[in-house]
Design an enzyme around this catalytic site. Structure first.
Site, PDB file in Angstrom:
ATOM      1  N   CYS A 229      -2.076  -1.537   6.639  1.00 19.96           N
ATOM      2  CA  CYS A 229      -1.695  -1.267   5.251  1.00 19.96           C
ATOM      3  C   CYS A 229      -2.918  -0.940   4.384  1.00 19.96           C
ATOM      4  CB  CYS A 229      -0.959  -2.494   4.684  1.00 19.96           C
ATOM      5  SG  CYS A 229      -0.621  -2.341   2.923  1.00 19.96           S
TER       6      CYS A 229
ATOM      7  N   VAL B 107       3.417  -6.349   1.199  1.00 19.37           N
ATOM      8  CA  VAL B 107       2.061  -6.892   1.189  1.00 19.37           C
ATOM      9  C   VAL B 107       1.145  -5.814   0.602  1.00 19.37           C
ATOM     10  CG1 VAL B 107       2.305  -8.536   3.063  1.00 19.37           C
ATOM     11  CG2 VAL B 107       1.756  -6.152   3.627  1.00 19.37           C
TER      12      VAL B 107
ATOM     13  N   GLU C 111       0.835  -6.820  -5.611  1.00 17.67           N
ATOM     14  CA  GLU C 111       0.379  -5.539  -6.196  1.00 17.67           C
ATOM     15  C   GLU C 111      -1.146  -5.409  -6.122  1.00 17.67           C
ATOM     16  OE1 GLU C 111       2.030  -2.898  -6.868  1.00 17.67           O
ATOM     17  OE2 GLU C 111       3.998  -3.791  -6.614  1.00 17.67           O
ATOM     18  N   SER C 112      -1.572  -4.521  -5.229  1.00 20.64           N
ATOM     19  CA  SER C 112      -3.006  -4.403  -4.935  1.00 20.64           C
ATOM     20  C   SER C 112      -3.860  -4.080  -6.164  1.00 20.64           C
ATOM     21  CB  SER C 112      -3.228  -3.343  -3.853  1.00 20.64           C
ATOM     22  OG  SER C 112      -2.758  -2.078  -4.270  1.00 20.64           O
TER      23      SER C 112
HETATM   24  N1  GSH Z   1       2.448  -1.101  -4.882  1.00 22.53           N
HETATM   25  C1  GSH Z   1       2.159  -1.971  -3.769  1.00 22.53           C
HETATM   26  C2  GSH Z   1       2.468  -1.244  -2.480  1.00 22.53           C
HETATM   27  C3  GSH Z   1       2.319  -2.138  -1.261  1.00 22.53           C
HETATM   28  C4  GSH Z   1       3.001  -1.527  -0.042  1.00 22.53           C
HETATM   29  O1  GSH Z   1       3.698  -0.500  -0.145  1.00 22.53           O
HETATM   30  N2  GSH Z   1       2.810  -2.186   1.110  1.00 22.53           N
HETATM   31  C5  GSH Z   1       3.482  -1.725   2.284  1.00 22.53           C
HETATM   32  C6  GSH Z   1       2.596  -1.766   3.511  1.00 22.53           C
HETATM   33  S1  GSH Z   1       1.312  -0.565   3.385  1.00 22.53           S
HETATM   34  C7  GSH Z   1       4.649  -2.651   2.592  1.00 22.53           C
HETATM   35  O2  GSH Z   1       4.563  -3.846   2.451  1.00 22.53           O
HETATM   36  N3  GSH Z   1       5.737  -2.021   3.009  1.00 22.53           N
HETATM   37  C8  GSH Z   1       6.928  -2.703   3.369  1.00 22.53           C
HETATM   38  C9  GSH Z   1       8.106  -2.160   2.620  1.00 22.53           C
HETATM   39  O3  GSH Z   1       7.961  -1.196   1.861  1.00 22.53           O
HETATM   40  O4  GSH Z   1       9.162  -2.701   2.766  1.00 22.53           O
HETATM   41  C10 GSH Z   1       0.690  -2.433  -3.835  1.00 22.53           C
HETATM   42  O5  GSH Z   1      -0.127  -1.693  -4.421  1.00 22.53           O
HETATM   43  O6  GSH Z   1       0.372  -3.532  -3.361  1.00 22.53           O
END
Ligand code: GSH
Length: 191
Positions: free
Chosen positions: A10, A50, A62-63
């Site tokens: 990720c 995550v 939220e990163s």
């Molecule tokens: N806006 C979130 C995006 C986080 C994200 O999309 N993480 C992905 C992995 S790269 C995830 O957990 N995906 C699982 C899903 O969408 O259900 C951030 O910035 O933390």
């Protein structure tokens, strides 16, 4: 002790891994299998995504927000410049990050025209890096951390050519000199 709910592939988690490494924060990492997420992850983050960090029973997803939280919680070494204009510039890059990732994910889905659209985004980074050494200005910081996970994955996993963008290539070389980013390149190589 800080806990990071993490997934190696990720790139959003990569942002947080890099900031934590830069600041030498002691942490416990709990790896989440994105293909088989535990139900309890929804208690940590209602979206089930995550990264999530947890400290003293308090959780934060939220990163982009996590990066800012870590910058305030662990101020040294600073990853936002003292100058308000440079701080604002870094935040602007982070706020507009979707412009960069939309063609990246379109490319992953092999959509028509995505390679060209992603190259335009690389050209935008290149143009900025041709006038300032780092995305946020004079110093390496959060804006660079926010973009480098996708640039590395595009180059090393999607085979995107970056050589046509010399300032970007130079930035990539300099950013990879940082052990926190080199470690991330190692994670990408092992994916
Ligand atoms: N806006 C979130 C995006 C986080 C994200 O999309 N993480 C992905 C992995 S790269 C995830 O957990 N995906 C699982 C899903 O969408 O259900 C951030 O910035 O933390």
């Amino acid at each position: 002790m800080l806990t990071l709910y993490d997934a190696p592939p990720c790139p959003y988690c990569a942002r947080v891994r890099i900031v934590l490494a830069e600041k030498n924060v002691e942490l416990e990492t709990i790896e989440i299998d994105l293909d088989d997420r535990p139900a309890w992850i929804y208690e940590k983050n209602a979206t089930g995504r995550v990264p999530v960090v947890e400290e003293d029973g308090w959780t934060l997803p939220e990163s982009a927000v996590i990066m800012e939280y870590l910058e305030e919680r662990y101020p040294e070494p600073a990853l936002l410049a003292p100058d308000p204009a440079e701080r604002a510039l870094a935040r602007l890059w982070i706020l507009r990050h979707d412009d960069f990732t939309q063609p990246y994910y379109a490319l992953r889905r092999e959509e028509d025209g995505a390679a060209e659209r992603f190259d335009e985004q690389l050209a935008k980074l290149d143009a900025s890096l041709a006038v300032r050494p780092w995305l946020g200005g004079a110093e390496y910081g959060l804006a660079d951390v926010a973009y480098v996970p996708w640039v590395l994955r595009a180059r090393d996993m999607l085979g995107v050519p970056v050589d046509a963008h010399p300032a970007l290539v130079d930035w990539l070389h300099r950013v990879l000199e940082r052990p926190a980013v080199a470690a991330e390149a190692g994670i990408v190589a092992a994916l």
